[in-house]
Design a protein around this motif. Sequence first.
Motif, mmCIF file in Angstrom:
data_model
loop_
_atom_site.group_PDB
_atom_site.id
_atom_site.type_symbol
_atom_site.label_atom_id
_atom_site.label_comp_id
_atom_site.label_asym_id
_atom_site.label_seq_id
_atom_site.Cartn_x
_atom_site.Cartn_y
_atom_site.Cartn_z
ATOM 1 N N GLU A 243 -59.654 -2.568 179.036
ATOM 2 C CA GLU A 243 -59.174 -1.834 177.786
ATOM 3 C C GLU A 243 -58.690 -0.309 178.378
ATOM 4 N N TRP A 244 -57.505 0.165 178.025
ATOM 5 C CA TRP A 244 -57.316 1.605 178.421
ATOM 6 C C TRP A 244 -56.522 2.073 177.319
ATOM 7 N N GLN A 245 -56.234 3.734 177.431
ATOM 8 C CA GLN A 245 -55.422 4.275 176.570
ATOM 9 C C GLN A 245 -54.428 5.124 177.474
ATOM 10 N N LYS A 246 -53.336 4.773 176.746
ATOM 11 C CA LYS A 246 -52.088 5.601 177.322
ATOM 12 C C LYS A 246 -52.334 7.085 177.187
ATOM 13 N N SER A 247 -51.919 8.024 178.464
ATOM 14 C CA SER A 247 -52.334 9.418 178.503
ATOM 15 C C SER A 247 -51.584 10.007 177.568
ATOM 16 N N GLU A 437 -54.389 -5.659 184.219
ATOM 17 C CA GLU A 437 -54.510 -4.647 183.347
ATOM 18 C C GLU A 437 -55.591 -3.396 183.997
ATOM 19 N N TYR A 438 -56.309 -3.936 184.690
ATOM 20 C CA TYR A 438 -57.077 -2.980 185.514
ATOM 21 C C TYR A 438 -56.222 -1.863 186.327
ATOM 22 N N LYS A 441 -55.044 0.383 184.109
ATOM 23 C CA LYS A 441 -55.841 1.128 183.484
ATOM 24 C C LYS A 441 -56.261 2.467 184.329
ATOM 25 N N GLU A 445 -55.530 6.375 183.541
ATOM 26 C CA GLU A 445 -56.610 7.355 183.653
ATOM 27 C C GLU A 445 -56.331 8.334 184.570
#
Lengths: 502, 306
Positions: A243-247, A437-438, A441, A445
């Motif tokens: 999982e990741w968040q957009k900056s 997805e990685y 991510k 990041e």
Amino acid sequence: MPKLLQLQHIRKTFPGVVALDDVSFSIAAGEIHTLLGENGAGKSTLMNVLTGFYAPDSGSLQLDGQSVRFSSPRDSLALGIGMVHQHFMLVAAHSVLENILVALQGVPLLFPRRQLRSKIEQTIDEFGIDLDLDAPVWQLSIGAQQWIELIKLLMRDCRLLILDEPTAVLTPQEADKLFQVLQRLKQQGKSIIFISHKMREVMEISDRVTILKKGRSVTTLEAGEFNQNKLAALMIGGDKIPEWQKSLPFSDELVLEIENLAVRNDRGLADLDNFNLQLKKGEILGIAGIAGNGQKALAEALTGLTRVESGRVLAAGEDITRSCARSSYIAGIAHIPEDRKAIGIVPDLSLDENLILKNFRAKRFRHGVFQSRSAIRNNAIEKVDQFAIKAGPQGSPVRLLSGGNIQKVIIARELSEQPVVLIALYPTRGLDIGSAEYVHKVIAEGAGNGMSTILISEDLDELYKICDRIAVIFRGRLIGYVDPANASREQIGLMMSGEVSA
Amino acid sequence: MLEILLDATVRAGTPILFATLGAIINERAGIINLGIEGLMLIGALSGFAATFSSGSLLLGVVSAFVAAFIAGSIHALITVQLRGNQIVSGLALTMFGIGVTALFGRGVVGQTIDGFERHAVPLLSQLPVVGKAFFNQNGLIYFSFLLVAFIWFFFYHTRWGLNLRTIGENPAAADACGIAVNRYRFLAVACGSGLVGIGGAYLSLASTPMWIENMTAGRGWIAVALVIFASWSSVRALFGAYLFGGITAMQLRFQAMGTTVSAHVLQMLPYVFTIVVLVISTIRLQKGASQQPENLGLPYDREDRK
């Protein structure tokens, strides 16, 4: 519905790899049957078995209830099975006409071109396709090349057409046209096996969907039994998705400016022509375009891998137009190349060595002229942990890793010196959803930490998901920028085909 | 003077022409054949031996073709069926040819035969300047003219020719179209080698009707270079071969006129020219005028995963 073709328990292994483990499915006459699965699930291998390119280790094929065995593509063609391969089977130097001719049956021995020309023109007109029979194939767009492949099969009167990711190289408009043709063929009673991993298309066109996962057929669903979420869940199975968040919004500081850049290719044609681009600090800038419109030249020009004809590239105000690959790297430009195995890694070197290919001169990796084995090893241990690389036994060649892990090795190496700009060329192509997805991510990041990314991709979904801005490239020129938050796919599609500017 | 020079040009160029045509057929199928020099020697010896023992020139030419066809089949077996390294196999074929002809040729060293004779073509041989040079020659030279035209026609106006060109460019595409790639490749290599053998036989049956060890003197290598110069076209091969024939003819002429330049330097000229031609053609290739079959030199394995 009568079954046209039935496959049972197909197994195919390559040295060290089980490509197909146990695959069974069937296709009816006049059906569009979609094969869905992540890259590496065995879709293409299965189709190569169906067309006689690969001989299966075990399992059976039945056509019209009769058991059949294909020892070459010739056999399967003779029974009416034809395929549009993902990598087109065309001769670039030959004309369209010659490429179609070799595929036909009953071609006269003497003067074949003269004798069959009108018949071929007829078929092309019938489907309303615009093709110049005398043009050499290398001059044509990828979309046009795909039509040639389809015409070949239609003129051979194939009953079963296999299309392996046909829309990957098309604009949304071109894809619509292809679907119209496919629907028409279906009405004529032809069967079609359609391979794609674009859910939208799968939903639009399929009568049935068979899902493959790791060389096994998971299940087959009829139209009405599936939706996008269900298909995605079945494809991924129990795999974990990072999982990741957009900056946050990026700053206005320019880190890279490209002015009137021109690059010529080996044939002397312009790959980039008067190309302009501006990249801001912390920005993820997508480059959308149909493959072959100058994306590769752009990446190579920025990373010092190709000679620039004219124009300027400024990194933080410094001119790096004529710098070599090494000085570009020192200037803070990292590169995830298109062809992982050819230029991303040295396949026969170990993981440890591949991780220091670019910074092996750093003091910490050497004692004078000698390499410091322990420092290199420790670096590898650190990277394997940080990037969750599934490494093989220590010292074994890196080519034995899976595609996703090879990509992680490249990313780990490229990011090891905190680059200012990352040039990523199709970084998720051929990766399973988890690995893709990685990659997203890592890019997101990085953006949070001030790294800017130029993400070149042909997958609009990917660009929409991760990019702050999208620039559209067509025939080596920048057509314009769009904001993914309020631009439609149709608008980008038209820009990708050069029909409108922003 | 010009007539004599042209005549000598055609005579010196013909063996190279045969060899170049043979090599072009090989490479159009995608197979590099560096065994040309060895194949020429095999053709030269078997042609001479057959004619010497039977008295028939035709039988000599046929034997040269057959012997080189068989030797070429070894190269085809290794490179097409077994997908071996084409460079190594070709070099081995050349060394094999040099060795085997030196060994078996000892029996006929110093023997002579009645070689090919000139036959004027009515009317055509009366043409000014070119008439004598091109139409008052021996049968093998006329055969080479026909062959150039035939190969051009075969490549561009027959189905088989189109299939063969497709195989050289992209064997996987040909395979997907149901063309028997290996069969075509094998036959192209073997038949092309046979033509190279006739080039060798020209030396021992027409140029100097006798067997001399290593009598090809590097002409096979010149042919390999000429394939590139000719951009894999039989018609351009004709010009290329005559260009070299012309240089050979001229240096012989210079020697006969008694220049002060050393004969060794003059004899070097064709080879020096080979290097010059290779440099020029390679630059042209890089400029994008490439006619080189795309898959030249690469073995084809259907199950190879890219």
